[in-house]
Design a protein around this motif. Structure first.
Motif, PDB file in Angstrom:
ATOM      1  N   ARG A   1      -3.817   2.459  23.660  1.00 51.10           N
ATOM      2  CA  ARG A   1      -4.854   3.359  23.987  1.00 51.10           C
ATOM      3  C   ARG A   1      -4.308   4.771  24.059  1.00 51.10           C
TER       4      ARG A   1
ATOM      5  N   THR B   1       3.599   0.149  42.683  1.00 51.86           N
ATOM      6  CA  THR B   1       3.830   1.445  41.781  1.00 51.86           C
ATOM      7  C   THR B   1       2.558   2.192  41.179  1.00 51.86           C
ATOM      8  N   GLY B   2       2.012   1.465  40.164  1.00 54.65           N
ATOM      9  CA  GLY B   2       1.311   2.591  39.255  1.00 54.65           C
ATOM     10  C   GLY B   2       0.399   3.148  39.979  1.00 54.65           C
TER      11      GLY B   2
ATOM     12  N   ASP C   1       0.222  -8.229  34.206  1.00 54.33           N
ATOM     13  CA  ASP C   1      -1.421  -8.411  34.158  1.00 54.33           C
ATOM     14  C   ASP C   1      -2.134  -8.341  32.959  1.00 54.33           C
ATOM     15  N   ALA C   2      -0.983  -8.449  32.115  1.00 51.31           N
ATOM     16  CA  ALA C   2      -1.596  -9.344  29.952  1.00 51.31           C
ATOM     17  C   ALA C   2      -2.278  -7.825  29.585  1.00 51.31           C
ATOM     18  N   ASP C   3      -1.543  -6.249  30.039  1.00 49.07           N
ATOM     19  CA  ASP C   3      -2.520  -5.515  29.466  1.00 49.07           C
ATOM     20  C   ASP C   3      -1.489  -4.927  28.929  1.00 49.07           C
TER      21      ASP C   3
ATOM     22  N   THR D   1      -5.429  -2.091  36.708  1.00 50.98           N
ATOM     23  CA  THR D   1      -4.703  -0.719  35.794  1.00 50.98           C
ATOM     24  C   THR D   1      -5.142   0.686  37.031  1.00 50.98           C
ATOM     25  N   SER D   2      -4.403   1.321  37.422  1.00 47.45           N
ATOM     26  CA  SER D   2      -4.946   2.270  37.981  1.00 47.45           C
ATOM     27  C   SER D   2      -4.895   3.617  37.014  1.00 47.45           C
TER      28      SER D   2
ATOM     29  N   LEU E   1       6.982 -11.508  42.161  1.00 47.43           N
ATOM     30  CA  LEU E   1       7.295 -12.764  41.347  1.00 47.43           C
ATOM     31  C   LEU E   1       8.581 -13.628  41.894  1.00 47.43           C
TER      32      LEU E   1
ATOM     33  N   LEU F   1       2.383   6.704  41.178  1.00 38.06           N
ATOM     34  CA  LEU F   1       2.839   7.535  40.710  1.00 38.06           C
ATOM     35  C   LEU F   1       1.992   8.149  40.376  1.00 38.06           C
ATOM     36  N   ASN F   2       0.139   7.825  39.787  1.00 33.90           N
ATOM     37  CA  ASN F   2      -0.421   8.208  39.590  1.00 33.90           C
ATOM     38  C   ASN F   2      -1.164   9.116  40.913  1.00 33.90           C
TER      39      ASN F   2
ATOM     40  N   GLY G   1       8.130  -2.751  40.459  1.00 36.45           N
ATOM     41  CA  GLY G   1       6.478  -2.725  40.083  1.00 36.45           C
ATOM     42  C   GLY G   1       6.437  -3.918  40.573  1.00 36.45           C
ATOM     43  N   ARG G   2       4.837  -4.172  39.866  1.00 37.82           N
ATOM     44  CA  ARG G   2       3.555  -5.470  40.257  1.00 37.82           C
ATOM     45  C   ARG G   2       5.146  -7.197  39.896  1.00 37.82           C
TER      46      ARG G   2
ATOM     47  N   SER H   1       8.113  -7.418  40.348  1.00 40.00           N
ATOM     48  CA  SER H   1       8.919  -7.368  41.262  1.00 40.00           C
ATOM     49  C   SER H   1       8.463  -9.052  42.695  1.00 40.00           C
TER      50      SER H   1
ATOM     51  N   PRO I   1       2.455 -13.278  43.015  1.00 39.98           N
ATOM     52  CA  PRO I   1       2.153 -14.126  44.120  1.00 39.98           C
ATOM     53  C   PRO I   1       3.077 -13.660  45.074  1.00 39.98           C
TER      54      PRO I   1
ATOM     55  N   ASN J   1       0.790  -8.332  25.278  1.00 39.42           N
ATOM     56  CA  ASN J   1       0.236  -8.225  26.525  1.00 39.42           C
ATOM     57  C   ASN J   1       0.384  -9.756  26.765  1.00 39.42           C
ATOM     58  N   ALA J   2       1.113 -10.795  25.842  1.00 39.36           N
ATOM     59  CA  ALA J   2       1.948 -11.288  26.497  1.00 39.36           C
ATOM     60  C   ALA J   2       2.754 -11.546  27.303  1.00 39.36           C
TER      61      ALA J   2
ATOM     62  N   ALA K   1       1.706 -11.279  30.808  1.00 38.41           N
ATOM     63  CA  ALA K   1       0.897 -12.316  31.113  1.00 38.41           C
ATOM     64  C   ALA K   1       2.349 -13.081  31.866  1.00 38.41           C
TER      65      ALA K   1
ATOM     66  N   GLY L   1      -1.968   2.932  35.280  1.00 34.49           N
ATOM     67  CA  GLY L   1      -0.820   1.949  35.223  1.00 34.49           C
ATOM     68  C   GLY L   1       0.368   2.837  35.990  1.00 34.49           C
ATOM     69  N   ALA L   2       1.751   1.973  36.216  1.00 32.78           N
ATOM     70  CA  ALA L   2       3.126   2.613  36.666  1.00 32.78           C
ATOM     71  C   ALA L   2       3.367   3.224  34.800  1.00 32.78           C
TER      72      ALA L   2
ATOM     73  N   ASN M   1      -2.875  -0.900  26.935  1.00 29.39           N
ATOM     74  CA  ASN M   1      -2.712   0.489  28.030  1.00 29.39           C
ATOM     75  C   ASN M   1      -2.311   1.402  26.788  1.00 29.39           C
TER      76      ASN M   1
ATOM     77  N   ALA N   1       8.454  -4.104  44.925  1.00 27.10           N
ATOM     78  CA  ALA N   1       8.159  -2.840  45.008  1.00 27.10           C
ATOM     79  C   ALA N   1       7.384  -2.468  47.110  1.00 27.10           C
TER      80      ALA N   1
ATOM     81  N   ARG O   1      10.654 -15.916  40.039  1.00 25.83           N
ATOM     82  CA  ARG O   1       9.949 -16.550  39.162  1.00 25.83           C
ATOM     83  C   ARG O   1      10.110 -15.073  38.033  1.00 25.83           C
TER      84      ARG O   1
END
Lengths: 211, 335
Positions: free
Chosen positions: A50, B108-109, A41-43, B80-81, A181, B112-113, A176-177, A179, B222, A33-34, A37, A84-85, A47, B146, A184
């Motif tokens: 689970r 993306t998520g 988004d730190a999950d 989360t999607s 950044l 895909l889902n 993905g998300r 990208s 961002p 998660n870190a 982060a 998610g992806a 995920n 993406a 960064r």
């Protein structure tokens, strides 16, 4: 050192692999998660934890008949519980691996598994459209599976995954998300490559083939 | 962090239980797999609209379910999607025999889902069309990312497509209208503070007191740059100019202006931004004929604002004005 006989993996061994993945995710989900982060988004860890916990539930309630059924169960469960992806991507990886395995087998030799994992990786890449260097799970999976295809043992494959993970640190994410950044995203390891490395390290954990 | 939650893993389920109690006249909630649907679903003979995405953007999408808008919404975990089985179950529950329109934001998520769900729905014999929303002009480097993200125009597409479906249009036509909304709308947002995912327990990014994240995504990802804090009028102008140039909007265009709070920005500030945005739009020769103001697509407790401009045609305006009755949007006499 070469082995004359290709090592064989029993179904029970692959079930211990999934057990290891769930156990390691339980203790390392916060560090995954870190990582997430920093560029997501730190999950990612939560995920996957689970998903692989759900895999353990399903293995208890409906034990798979054979190895292809085992991979199919993992794939379907991850697709249905991770989101998610990473859910569809890992899920597809396991499902496409299942399809490429010989039917009704309760053991599989390493070369056959390597070929099936290659098909799994191709399925994952068809869906995610990521190439090596895009700073994704592919950066750890691809070198590891390539090593297996070349005849290396599981420990060497896991080492290749970890090397691939470390090599994601200076990369700019293109999928993905993360990208969004841009530059960064540099300076952080990719969480998907980290979870892929965890998968391969668990596969190698009680590797007796390299002893 | 402090948040009004019980256990982090129960956030989505408990919020949906609360929604079901609060809006029992409009919606029902299924928990396994998880989706929100119209209380009177399925509506026979009507194209069904299904959307979904991570939780944390409320009232989108669950609060946009009801007559004249969505038939079902699939909430994932926070940011989360949702999973394909949720989407498939939702589509099957609301399919009224005229097909299902899936409205998907370009992440993306989500992509895909929903793609996997579409394949499963095809196997189940349910016709679907997908409208992919990508109205965020903040993303300039689409080739190495993406792609543009789906943001505020999603709410507008859900309203307008919902009205078109309610009017009895067939699936292909409702999809065409959804794609037209996406093609005619542009958005951008900025954040004054990050958000905190209560499941992760930490801020999504850090911003100095005098910094603004310009071109923010709805999960805190961002956009274009970090800029120094400035007045509401200045920041509004900085948001609106790239939106105007991107489509581009031309003098004489009739537009809908949507001023959205990212969650923590109070309505008081939102109206100050809206005032500036509408004045600027007028100065550019646009005719602002419809407005939407409020927290509709949020990012948890993020302070910030997003602007969306949609070029209206008489057809789109007509569907915008049509009655709607959902927990979050309600006007006219929707049945």
């Amino acid at each position: 050192m070469t082995t004359t006989l290709d090592p064989v993996l029993e179904q029970s061994r692959l079930e211990r692999w999934l057990d290891c993945v769930q156990t390691r995710l339980a203790s390392e989900k916060e560090s995954l998660n870190a990582l997430d982060a920093a560029i997501g988004d730190a999950d990612h860890g939560s995920n996957l934890f689970r998903g692989f916990s759900k895999v353990q539930e399903k293995l208890q309630s409906a034990p798979p008949e054979d190895i292809p059924a085992l991979f199919k169960l993992v794939g379907m469960t991850l697709i249905g519980s991770v989101g998610g992806a990473s859910g569809p991507l890992y899920g597809t990886f396991f499902l496409e691996t299942a399809k490429a395995l010989p039917q009704e087998r309760k053991s599989v030799d390493l070369q056959t598994l390597a070929q099936a994992l290659t098909a799994g990786l191709q399925g994952l890449q068809r869906l995610g459209k990521a190439e090596k260097g895009d700073k994704t799970m592919v950066d750890a999976l691809a070198p590891a599976i390539e090593r297996l295809q070349q005849g290396a043992d599981l420990r060497a494959a896991a080492a290749a995954a970890r090397h691939g993970l470390e090599a994601t640190i200076p990369l700019i994410a293109r999928k993905g998300r993360a990208s969004y950044l841009g530059e960064r995203s540099q300076g952080h390891a990719d969480p998907g490559a980290a979870s892929a490395t965890l998968l391969l390290e668990c596969l190698a954990r009680d590797d007796d083939s390299a002893a | 962090m402090k948040a009004l939650i019980n256990r982090p893993e129960d956030i989505v389920r408990e919020a949906l239980e609360g929604m079901a109690l609060a809006h029992a006249d409009l919606i029902r909630v299924e928990q396994d797999p998880r989706f929100v649907l119209r209380a009177d679903a399925p509506v026979q003979g009507k194209v069904a609209l299904v959307s979904g995405g991570g939780s944390g953007h409320e009232p989108m999408h669950g609060g946009l379910v009801g007559p004249g808008m969505l038939d079902a919404a699939c909430p994932g975990e926070v940011f989360t999607s949702p999973t394909p089985d949720q989407i498939v179950a939702a589509a099957q529950a609301v399919h009224g025999g005229a097909g299902v329109l899936l409205i998907v934001k370009n992440y993306t998520g989500d992509v895909l889902n929903f793609q996997m769900a579409t394949e499963l729905l095809a196997d189940a014999g349910i016709p679907t069309e997908t409208v992919l929303m990508d109205d965020d002009v903040a993303v300039t480097d689409s080739l190495y990312t993406a792609g543009r993200r789906g943001v505020g125009a999603t709410v507008l597409a859900e309203k307008i497509c919902g009205a078109a479906a309610a009017a009895g249009l067939p699936l292909a036509q409702v999809a065409r209208i959804g794609r037209e909304v996406n093609a005619s709308a542009r958005s951008m947002g900025l954040a004054l503070s990050p958000c905190t995912n209560p499941q992760a327990g930490q801020a999504s990014f850090t911003l100095k007191d005098d910094e603004v994240e310009f071109g923010i995504g709805i999960h805190g990802e961002p956009g274009r740059s970090r800029i120094p804090m400035a007045s509401a009028d200045t920041l509004t102008q900085m948001l609106l100019e790239p939106i105007l140039q991107d489509l581009p909007f031309a003098r004489g265009d009739e537009v809908l202006l949507f001023t959205d709070s990212l969650g923590a920005t109070p309505l008081l500030e939102l109206y100050i931004v809206h005032r500036a945005a509408e004045q600027l739009a007028n100065q550019h020769g646009l005719k602002v004929s419809r407005r939407l103001i409020g927290p509709l697509m949020t990012s948890l407790d993020m302070a910030g604002v997003a602007l969306t401009l949609l070029r209206l045609t008489p057809e789109l305006r007509g569907y915008w004005d049509a009655p709607v009755r959902t927990p979050a949007l309600c006007w006219g006499l929707a049945r």
